[in-house]
Design an enzyme around this catalytic site. Structure first.
Site, PDB file in Angstrom:
ATOM      1  N   ASP A   1      63.772 118.627 -13.942  1.00 44.03           N
ATOM      2  CA  ASP A   1      64.169 119.073 -12.607  1.00 44.03           C
ATOM      3  C   ASP A   1      64.886 117.935 -11.903  1.00 44.03           C
ATOM      4  O   ASP A   1      64.564 116.753 -12.112  1.00 44.03           O
ATOM      5  CB  ASP A   1      62.938 119.498 -11.799  1.00 44.03           C
ATOM      6  CG  ASP A   1      62.331 120.801 -12.289  1.00 44.03           C
ATOM      7  OD1 ASP A   1      63.074 121.646 -12.812  1.00 44.03           O
ATOM      8  OD2 ASP A   1      61.110 120.976 -12.131  1.00 44.03           O
TER       9      ASP A   1
ATOM     10  N   ASP B   1      66.371 127.313 -13.001  1.00 39.88           N
ATOM     11  CA  ASP B   1      65.512 127.915 -11.972  1.00 39.88           C
ATOM     12  C   ASP B   1      66.354 128.674 -10.949  1.00 39.88           C
ATOM     13  O   ASP B   1      65.975 129.759 -10.500  1.00 39.88           O
ATOM     14  CB  ASP B   1      64.697 126.837 -11.252  1.00 39.88           C
ATOM     15  CG  ASP B   1      63.781 126.068 -12.174  1.00 39.88           C
ATOM     16  OD1 ASP B   1      63.333 126.619 -13.201  1.00 39.88           O
ATOM     17  OD2 ASP B   1      63.507 124.887 -11.861  1.00 39.88           O
TER      18      ASP B   1
END
Length: 167
Positions: A126, A144
């Site tokens: 991330d 995402d």
């Protein structure tokens, strides 16, 4: 009156799989770039509300199950692959429904992008960090974002169908 037993119209999977592939490619290229430029935990402020940061997520959304002891890597990988198979089936079955299939292709690309991370690294990479003063939304990635956008498009598609009375 006889009921029609004909199968729903099918179209080629290629456009939808192509869209999913583009999402996977963009997701993986951005993650590779971040891995090459940043060290774990490093953060660079780009605006007053957005940073680039390298963090790892061992769990699912919002780090759910992140401290589960390792089994979650394989469970979430299996879940992502299972979802991909269901989505491919739905794309094949409903290929003429453009908005619906676009939503599914976004979800497919995002799910497989994160599955690739789990298989290659044991965690999801991330790097997008939005914040307001000291409050930070959990960091996330392009996969995402694609999953979220796909879910929003699915909701919009369903609301549109209900409004027009078509099923």
């Amino acid at each position: 009156m006889a009921r029609s037993l004909s199968k729903p119209a099918r179209t080629s999977l290629l456009p939808w799989l192509g869209l999913a592939f583009v999402i996977i490619l963009c997701d993986q290229l951005t993650k590779i770039a971040i891995l090459r430029v940043f060290s774990y935990g490093e953060s660079v402020s780009l605006t007053s509300f957005f940073n680039l940061v390298l963090v790892y997520n061992l769990g699912a959304a919002f780090s759910f199950l992140a401290s589960a002891g390792g089994w979650q890597r394989w469970a979430l990988t299996a879940l992502g692959l299972g979802a991909a198979l269901v989505i491919i089936y739905m794309l094949q079955r409903h290929g003429t429904q453009r908005l619906f299939c676009t939503a599914l292709a976004f979800i497919l690309g995002g799910a497989l992008g994160n599955v690739i991370d789990r298989l290659a690294y044991g965690h999801v990479i991330d790097f997008l960090d939005f914040h307001l003063n000291a409050w930070h939304f959990p960091a996330f990635n392009l996969a995402d974002s694609a999953i979220t956008l796909g879910a929003i498009l699915l909701i919009f598609d369903e609301l549109r169908r209900v409004r027009h009375g078509s099923r």
